[in-house]
Design an enzyme around this catalytic site. Structure first.
Site, short mmCIF file in Angstrom:
data_model
loop_
_atom_site.label_atom_id
_atom_site.label_comp_id
_atom_site.label_asym_id
_atom_site.label_seq_id
_atom_site.Cartn_x
_atom_site.Cartn_y
_atom_site.Cartn_z
N GLY A 292 46.98 35.82 42.54
CA GLY A 292 46.43 35.89 41.18
C GLY A 292 45.36 34.89 40.76
O GLY A 292 44.34 34.63 41.89
N SER A 293 45.10 34.61 39.73
CA SER A 293 43.99 33.90 39.19
C SER A 293 43.80 32.73 39.64
O SER A 293 42.83 31.95 39.44
CB SER A 293 43.94 33.81 37.65
OG SER A 293 43.79 35.24 37.05
N ILE A 294 44.78 31.88 40.44
CA ILE A 294 44.43 30.50 40.83
C ILE A 294 43.46 30.76 42.13
O ILE A 294 42.71 30.02 42.30
CB ILE A 294 45.80 29.82 41.39
CG1 ILE A 294 46.53 30.90 42.63
CG2 ILE A 294 46.65 29.51 40.35
CD1 ILE A 294 47.57 30.03 43.43
N LYS A 296 40.86 32.15 41.62
CA LYS A 296 39.51 32.15 40.80
C LYS A 296 38.92 30.77 41.23
O LYS A 296 37.53 30.85 40.92
CB LYS A 296 39.69 32.60 39.30
CG LYS A 296 39.79 34.02 39.18
CD LYS A 296 40.24 34.18 37.88
CE LYS A 296 40.76 35.70 37.55
NZ LYS A 296 41.21 35.94 36.25
#
Length: 584
Positions: A292-294, A296
């Site tokens: 997920g967003s980690i 990014k």
């Protein structure tokens, strides 16, 4: 059968005594024959000096073995083929050592008929859980037989105190783990015969055996104090959240050392048979997750480093991003143009998608390759699994991987990759061995120093005013990125989540100084009381990382400094919409 230290010393005494007796009688014979005894006395004196010197050497050897403090070291010195060196943490705390287990034998022929009944009754009391037929069998055999095994030294001592005739023991070298569950996945296990099966025991097999020959311990990068704090915090929330599993990793991004690595559920290294294979998995090395967003953080770093993005970049997040017929949404639509900082701290999928499309698949895959994301984690451990990633890079697969979907990697692989973003730009292999040098292991430059500094600042901003606010530890300048990913189930994304937080501290100071990554991941949290029923990385994983950092900073030598906000100002700091609603 191996000779004990006591037996070795006793035989040494006997050897010297025999020689002294011979010298004394030589002297008597010389006097009895009325010969001049002067030369004889000199010879006798010289022989006694030689014997004394030889005995002193024998005693020094015995004392050295005794003071080594480990049956495993004695085994090595006596030539035991399965001997293994002690494993210790970076501060010398014992993690694993060789000890003797004992097998108990009963020989009825070495007892009187009156003794047999008494010994049989005593054994039934000593071993109440042994089947009575097993005890009866050894007494009916008429020969020496094994009754039971895997007895510890303290149990052997207790049985010897009974003074039972016909009872004897045989020793077998085994591995003992004084701390049981602590660091189990990191330390690993050995087979009964002494070969490593997992963890450091398998990864450093040759080094451990060689060190045993030199009676030296093998030091791991682990700091037992950090390991304990990480496990303690991870366990509490994993139970609270009823998670399937949980992972925690602490690394020094300057050296690549794995300071701590926790995998929950835990298991006791001394009782491996009591757990399923699933329970004994090192989830940090074996299991692959869409994080997920980690992810990014890496994507924004690529945009900055290629020059296709800057802190002045603006992205259109007024409506979903449509790629190949699929709409990319934000969990909380901002319906506005947003800058790069807001893309990061508000965890915008739309903004990250625009950034990735601007940079292009060629740039992204080149950085993925350089960061080691297309292969298993570069470490001595043998367990790390290879990643799963798109075989064909389309616009859709590019955008999905940029915000943390469509690529499944191990937590160790992510720790290795993001470390290169936080240490000044160098990808370095992760190591489970204590690093004693002053300069880090040579790495491969992936990002510029300027990119690394900008990302540290962005991660700090996210903890001050973004989705990572619950990871803040006063005075320790924590930065980080939250992640909440849908978990693939039966070929589609289901309702369960992977909740994660990648923290770094301190975010200030020299780029080539010691800096620590704290990665926390929960698989399928169910929204327990500690997170007010929410399952996101900001509510589940970020507080764990913050508490770990608060506890371990003194052990790692990170000094507290005055924070950007005072306590009074902190309460007035703006709360991001994502924090207020529990979404990211």
């Amino acid at each position: 059968m191996r000779v004990s230290l006591f037996e070795t010393t006793q035989s040494g005494f006997q050897w010297v005594a025999d020689r002294v007796w011979k010298v004394e009688h030589a002297f008597e014979r010389a006097n009895a024959s009325n010969k001049k005894a002067t030369s004889t006395r000199m010879r006798i004196f010289a022989v006694l000096c030689g014997l004394g010197f030889a005995y002193a050497i024998l005693m020094l050897f015995a004392a050295r073995a005794s003071l080594s403090g480990s049956p495993g070291n004695m085994a090595a010195l006596s030539g035991e083929p399965n001997a293994r060196a002690q494993l210790v943490d970076r501060n010398g705390q014992l993690l694993a050592t060789d000890v003797n287990d004992y097998s108990l034998f009963v020989d009825p022929t070495d007892m009187t008929s009156e003794d047999r009944g008494m010994v049989r009754q005593a054994l039934m009391q000593i071993f109440p859980n042994l089947p009575r037929e097993d005890i009866a069998k050894v007494f009916g055999s008429g020969k020496r037989m094994l009754l039971t095994n895997n007895l510890k030294a303290i149990e052997r001592e207790r049985i010897l105190n009974y003074g039972l005739p016909g009872i004897s023991f045989e020793a077998q070298l085994v591995r003992d783990y004084p701390l049981g569950e602590t660091g189990a996945a990191y330390i690993g296990m050995t087979k009964r015969g002494g070969e490593g099966m997992s963890g450091a025991e398998m990864a450093l097999q040759d080094e451990i055996k060689q060190a045993a020959l030199n009676n030296m311990p093998v030091a791991l990068a682990m700091d037992l104090r950090v390991q304990g704090a990480l496990e303690n915090e991870l366990r509490a929330v994993a139970i609270d959240q009823r998670a399937e599993d949980a992972i925690g990793i602490v690394t020094n991004v300057r050296t690549g050392e794995i300071i701590a690595m926790a995998s929950w559920p835990e298991f006791d290294l001394n009782k491996p048979g009591a757990y399923t294979e699933q329970a004994k998995r090192n989830h940090a090395a074996v299991d692959r997750y869409e994080l997920g967003s980690i992810f990014k953080a890496i994507s924004v770093g690529i945009g900055l480093d290629t020059g296709t993005a800057s802190m002045n970049s603006v992205y259109d997040a007024r409506q979903p991003l449509v790629i190949s017929g699929r709409k990319i949404h934000d969990d909380h639509a901002v319906n506005a143009f947003i800058g790069l900082e807001d893309v990061f701290i508000k965890s915008s999928n739309i903004g990250t998608g625009h950034l990735a499309m601007t940079a292009g698949a060629g740039n992204f895959t080149r950085y993925y390759e350089a960061l080691g994301l297309f292969r298993s984690a570069d470490t001595e451990l043998t367990e790390p699994a290879a990643p799963l990633y798109p075989k064909k890079w389309t616009d859709l697969s590019l955008v999905q991987t940029a915000f943390g979907q469509g690529m499944a990697i191990t937590p160790l692989s992510f720790a290795e990759a993001i470390g290169g973003l936080l240490n000044g730009g160098y990808r370095r292999p992760l190591t489970i061995k204590k690093y004693d040098g002053t300069s880090p292991i040579a790495g491969t430059r992936v990002f510029s120093a300027a990119t690394s500094r900008t990302m540290l600042d962005l991660m700090r901003a996210n903890v001050i005013k973004g989705t990572g606010s619950r990871a803040n530890a006063p005075g320790l300048r924590v930065g980080g990125k939250t992640g909440t990913a849908q978990k693939p189930e039966n070929g589609r994304y289901g309702s369960n989540r992977i909740s994660s937080f990648a923290a770094v501290f301190p975010t200030d100071g020299p780029l080539d100084g010691d800096r620590y990554l704290v990665l926390v991941i929960f698989d399928s949290p169910q929204g327990g009381p500690s997170s007010s029923g929410l399952k996101t990385g900001g509510f589940v994983a970020a507080p764990v990382a913050g508490r770990v950092i608060d506890r371990v900073a003194p052990f790692l030598g990170v000094q507290r400094k005055e924070d950007k906000f005072t306590s009074a100002q902190w309460d007035k700091a703006p709360v991001a919409p994502e924090d207020a609603t529990g979404e990211e």
